[in-house]
Scaffold this motif. Structure first.
Motif, PDB file in Angstrom:
ATOM      1  N   PHE A   8       0.815  -1.296  -0.001  1.00 35.47           N
ATOM      2  CA  PHE A   8       0.105  -0.057  -0.184  1.00 35.47           C
ATOM      3  C   PHE A   8       0.876   1.407  -0.090  1.00 35.47           C
ATOM      4  O   PHE A   8       0.624   2.215  -0.785  1.00 35.47           O
ATOM      5  N   TRP A   9       1.766   1.342   0.926  1.00 37.16           N
ATOM      6  CA  TRP A   9       2.759   2.517   1.095  1.00 37.16           C
ATOM      7  C   TRP A   9       3.549   2.846  -0.145  1.00 37.16           C
ATOM      8  O   TRP A   9       3.793   3.854  -0.671  1.00 37.16           O
ATOM      9  N   THR A  10       4.146   1.577  -0.630  1.00 36.50           N
ATOM     10  CA  THR A  10       5.050   1.641  -1.761  1.00 36.50           C
ATOM     11  C   THR A  10       4.323   2.182  -3.088  1.00 36.50           C
ATOM     12  O   THR A  10       4.703   2.897  -3.796  1.00 36.50           O
ATOM     13  N   ILE A  11       3.116   1.715  -3.335  1.00 37.46           N
ATOM     14  CA  ILE A  11       2.512   2.213  -4.454  1.00 37.46           C
ATOM     15  C   ILE A  11       1.996   3.552  -4.277  1.00 37.46           C
ATOM     16  O   ILE A  11       1.986   4.319  -5.118  1.00 37.46           O
ATOM     17  N   LEU A  12       1.521   4.070  -2.883  1.00 41.39           N
ATOM     18  CA  LEU A  12       1.019   5.375  -2.799  1.00 41.39           C
ATOM     19  C   LEU A  12       2.459   6.269  -3.117  1.00 41.39           C
ATOM     20  O   LEU A  12       2.349   7.303  -3.605  1.00 41.39           O
ATOM     21  N   ILE A  13       3.384   5.760  -2.564  1.00 44.79           N
ATOM     22  CA  ILE A  13       4.869   6.671  -2.869  1.00 44.79           C
ATOM     23  C   ILE A  13       5.112   6.853  -4.336  1.00 44.79           C
ATOM     24  O   ILE A  13       5.310   7.917  -4.631  1.00 44.79           O
ATOM     25  N   VAL A  14       5.131   5.605  -5.054  1.00 47.10           N
ATOM     26  CA  VAL A  14       5.200   5.480  -6.535  1.00 47.10           C
ATOM     27  C   VAL A  14       4.231   6.572  -7.198  1.00 47.10           C
ATOM     28  O   VAL A  14       4.760   7.365  -8.152  1.00 47.10           O
ATOM     29  N   PHE A  15       3.097   6.640  -6.987  1.00 46.82           N
ATOM     30  CA  PHE A  15       1.802   7.471  -7.636  1.00 46.82           C
ATOM     31  C   PHE A  15       2.127   9.097  -7.225  1.00 46.82           C
ATOM     32  O   PHE A  15       2.061   9.913  -7.994  1.00 46.82           O
ATOM     33  N   TYR A  16       2.491   9.189  -5.652  1.00 50.35           N
ATOM     34  CA  TYR A  16       2.892  10.634  -5.266  1.00 50.35           C
ATOM     35  C   TYR A  16       4.197  11.065  -5.920  1.00 50.35           C
ATOM     36  O   TYR A  16       4.152  12.373  -6.364  1.00 50.35           O
ATOM     37  N   VAL A  17       5.243  10.362  -6.353  1.00 49.81           N
ATOM     38  CA  VAL A  17       6.127  10.959  -6.840  1.00 49.81           C
ATOM     39  C   VAL A  17       6.119  11.033  -8.352  1.00 49.81           C
ATOM     40  O   VAL A  17       6.413  12.065  -8.984  1.00 49.81           O
ATOM     41  N   GLY A  18       5.021  10.302  -8.761  1.00 51.33           N
ATOM     42  CA  GLY A  18       4.481  10.427 -10.207  1.00 51.33           C
ATOM     43  C   GLY A  18       3.766  11.883 -10.457  1.00 51.33           C
ATOM     44  O   GLY A  18       4.043  12.456 -11.275  1.00 51.33           O
ATOM     45  N   LEU A  96      16.882   9.825   4.197  1.00 51.21           N
ATOM     46  CA  LEU A  96      17.849  10.768   3.757  1.00 51.21           C
ATOM     47  C   LEU A  96      18.115  10.969   2.317  1.00 51.21           C
ATOM     48  O   LEU A  96      18.170  11.866   1.757  1.00 51.21           O
ATOM     49  N   TRP A  97      18.350   9.779   1.830  1.00 52.39           N
ATOM     50  CA  TRP A  97      18.721   9.491   0.630  1.00 52.39           C
ATOM     51  C   TRP A  97      17.716  10.083  -0.450  1.00 52.39           C
ATOM     52  O   TRP A  97      17.660  10.627  -1.409  1.00 52.39           O
ATOM     53  N   LEU A  98      16.245   9.252  -0.063  1.00 50.96           N
ATOM     54  CA  LEU A  98      15.190   9.659  -1.037  1.00 50.96           C
ATOM     55  C   LEU A  98      14.731  10.967  -0.764  1.00 50.96           C
ATOM     56  O   LEU A  98      14.298  11.781  -1.973  1.00 50.96           O
ATOM     57  N   VAL A  99      14.805  11.620   0.281  1.00 51.61           N
ATOM     58  CA  VAL A  99      14.295  13.033   0.600  1.00 51.61           C
ATOM     59  C   VAL A  99      15.212  14.046  -0.103  1.00 51.61           C
ATOM     60  O   VAL A  99      15.136  15.267  -0.239  1.00 51.61           O
ATOM     61  N   THR A 100      16.384  13.470  -0.563  1.00 48.49           N
ATOM     62  CA  THR A 100      17.495  14.394  -1.338  1.00 48.49           C
ATOM     63  C   THR A 100      17.319  14.086  -2.879  1.00 48.49           C
ATOM     64  O   THR A 100      17.460  15.015  -3.720  1.00 48.49           O
ATOM     65  N   VAL A 101      17.436  12.778  -3.326  1.00 46.29           N
ATOM     66  CA  VAL A 101      17.308  12.411  -4.955  1.00 46.29           C
ATOM     67  C   VAL A 101      15.996  12.675  -5.473  1.00 46.29           C
ATOM     68  O   VAL A 101      16.071  13.239  -6.582  1.00 46.29           O
ATOM     69  N   ILE A 102      15.095  12.607  -4.787  1.00 47.48           N
ATOM     70  CA  ILE A 102      13.718  13.043  -5.503  1.00 47.48           C
ATOM     71  C   ILE A 102      13.568  14.448  -5.616  1.00 47.48           C
ATOM     72  O   ILE A 102      13.399  14.770  -6.819  1.00 47.48           O
ATOM     73  N   PRO A 103      13.857  15.224  -4.928  1.00 44.31           N
ATOM     74  CA  PRO A 103      13.964  16.707  -5.271  1.00 44.31           C
ATOM     75  C   PRO A 103      15.064  17.222  -6.115  1.00 44.31           C
ATOM     76  O   PRO A 103      14.567  18.222  -7.267  1.00 44.31           O
ATOM     77  N   LEU A 104      16.243  16.499  -6.278  1.00 41.95           N
ATOM     78  CA  LEU A 104      17.241  16.867  -7.313  1.00 41.95           C
ATOM     79  C   LEU A 104      16.691  16.249  -8.632  1.00 41.95           C
ATOM     80  O   LEU A 104      16.878  17.093  -9.666  1.00 41.95           O
ATOM     81  N   THR A 105      16.049  15.062  -8.562  1.00 46.43           N
ATOM     82  CA  THR A 105      15.439  14.593  -9.820  1.00 46.43           C
ATOM     83  C   THR A 105      14.343  15.694 -10.416  1.00 46.43           C
ATOM     84  O   THR A 105      14.356  15.919 -11.383  1.00 46.43           O
ATOM     85  N   ASP A 106      13.623  15.957  -9.553  1.00 49.44           N
ATOM     86  CA  ASP A 106      12.323  17.010  -9.807  1.00 49.44           C
ATOM     87  C   ASP A 106      13.124  18.106 -10.394  1.00 49.44           C
ATOM     88  O   ASP A 106      12.377  18.537 -11.476  1.00 49.44           O
ATOM     89  N   GLU A 107      13.832  18.840  -9.755  1.00 45.75           N
ATOM     90  CA  GLU A 107      14.454  20.053 -10.505  1.00 45.75           C
ATOM     91  C   GLU A 107      15.253  19.681 -11.861  1.00 45.75           C
ATOM     92  O   GLU A 107      15.231  20.588 -12.590  1.00 45.75           O
ATOM     93  N   THR A 108      15.550  18.538 -11.974  1.00 52.23           N
ATOM     94  CA  THR A 108      16.619  18.155 -13.189  1.00 52.23           C
ATOM     95  C   THR A 108      15.608  18.050 -14.236  1.00 52.23           C
ATOM     96  O   THR A 108      15.572  18.597 -15.410  1.00 52.23           O
ATOM     97  N   ILE A 109      14.392  17.554 -14.053  1.00 55.04           N
ATOM     98  CA  ILE A 109      13.199  17.356 -14.906  1.00 55.04           C
ATOM     99  C   ILE A 109      12.872  19.011 -15.351  1.00 55.04           C
ATOM    100  O   ILE A 109      12.465  18.907 -16.549  1.00 55.04           O
ATOM    101  N   GLN A 110      12.790  19.944 -14.428  1.00 53.48           N
ATOM    102  CA  GLN A 110      12.388  20.927 -14.897  1.00 53.48           C
ATOM    103  C   GLN A 110      13.324  21.804 -15.831  1.00 53.48           C
ATOM    104  O   GLN A 110      12.888  22.729 -16.692  1.00 53.48           O
ATOM    105  N   LEU A 111      14.439  21.197 -15.776  1.00 51.02           N
ATOM    106  CA  LEU A 111      15.428  21.741 -17.031  1.00 51.02           C
ATOM    107  C   LEU A 111      15.070  21.622 -18.614  1.00 51.02           C
ATOM    108  O   LEU A 111      15.343  22.382 -19.395  1.00 51.02           O
ATOM    109  N   PHE A 112      14.276  20.574 -18.426  1.00 52.20           N
ATOM    110  CA  PHE A 112      13.881  20.192 -19.664  1.00 52.20           C
ATOM    111  C   PHE A 112      12.598  20.441 -20.394  1.00 52.20           C
ATOM    112  O   PHE A 112      11.783  19.982 -21.038  1.00 52.20           O
TER     113      PHE A 112
END
Length: 175
Positions: A8-18, A96-112
């Motif tokens: 449940f939590w894993t699927i919710l995270i995947v959809f929310y990050v999406g 710590l890893w996820l709350v750093t990598v997800i925002p970095l990825t998010d801002e990288t996506i915005q570059l495109f």
């Protein structure tokens, strides 16, 4: 129940990050229109309450949206990782890893994305939101959830065990 909770939590995270990443690919013009609509609603609420909304700008709304969506991500990640019953060190490292990598990825996506820019200040804002969400969950866990489990253990401590046969196995239950 644990596997269902993990799924449940894993699927919710995947959809929310999406959802977060989908917001990042939205062109600047559409993103600005969305922020403008939210700004109009906030100003209407403030005006109805008799408050001055002069400090509330589209920039403020956009930054609060960043912080809020990552605050919720921190809450969801905390619950997801807690469902896996990891060691404290592994849990903290993943959080710590996820709350750093997800925002970095998010801002990288915005570059495109058309008219958008990835900003390091937004990465820090996102990490701060996720960290505060995680800390709020940690506080709630220490104040409410953990003590309830400890009270249950204390309540059950003095009860005697009884062997019960059920189906193919034998179990011990507390009376």
């Amino acid at each position: 129940m644990t596997k269902k909770r993990q799924w449940f939590w894993t699927i919710l995270i995947v959809f929310y990050v999406g959802f977060i990443f989908n917001n990042s690919i939205t062109p600047a013009a559409e993103s600005s229109r969305q922020s403008g609509r939210v700004l109009a609603m906030v100003l209407a609420v403030l005006q109805a309450a008799g408050l001055d909304g002069a400090v509330v700008t589209e920039h403020f709304i956009r930054k609060m949206a960043h912080f809020t969506e990552y605050f919720l991500l921190g809450v969801l990640l905390w619950n997801c990782l807690k469902a896996y019953r990891l060691s404290e060190k592994l849990w903290l490292a993943l959080q710590l890893w996820l709350v750093t990598v997800i925002p970095l990825t998010d801002e990288t996506i915005q570059l495109f994305s058309e008219g958008r820019a990835g900003l390091i200040s937004d990465v820090w804002l996102d990490i701060s939101g996720a960290a505060l969400g995680s800390l709020c969950m940690l506080g709630a866990w220490h104040l409410a959830i953990k003590p309830a489990g400890e009270r249950r253990r204390q309540r059950d401590k003095g009860r005697e065990l009884k062997d019960v046969k059920k189906g193919k196995g034998q179990y011990r239950i507390r009376l």
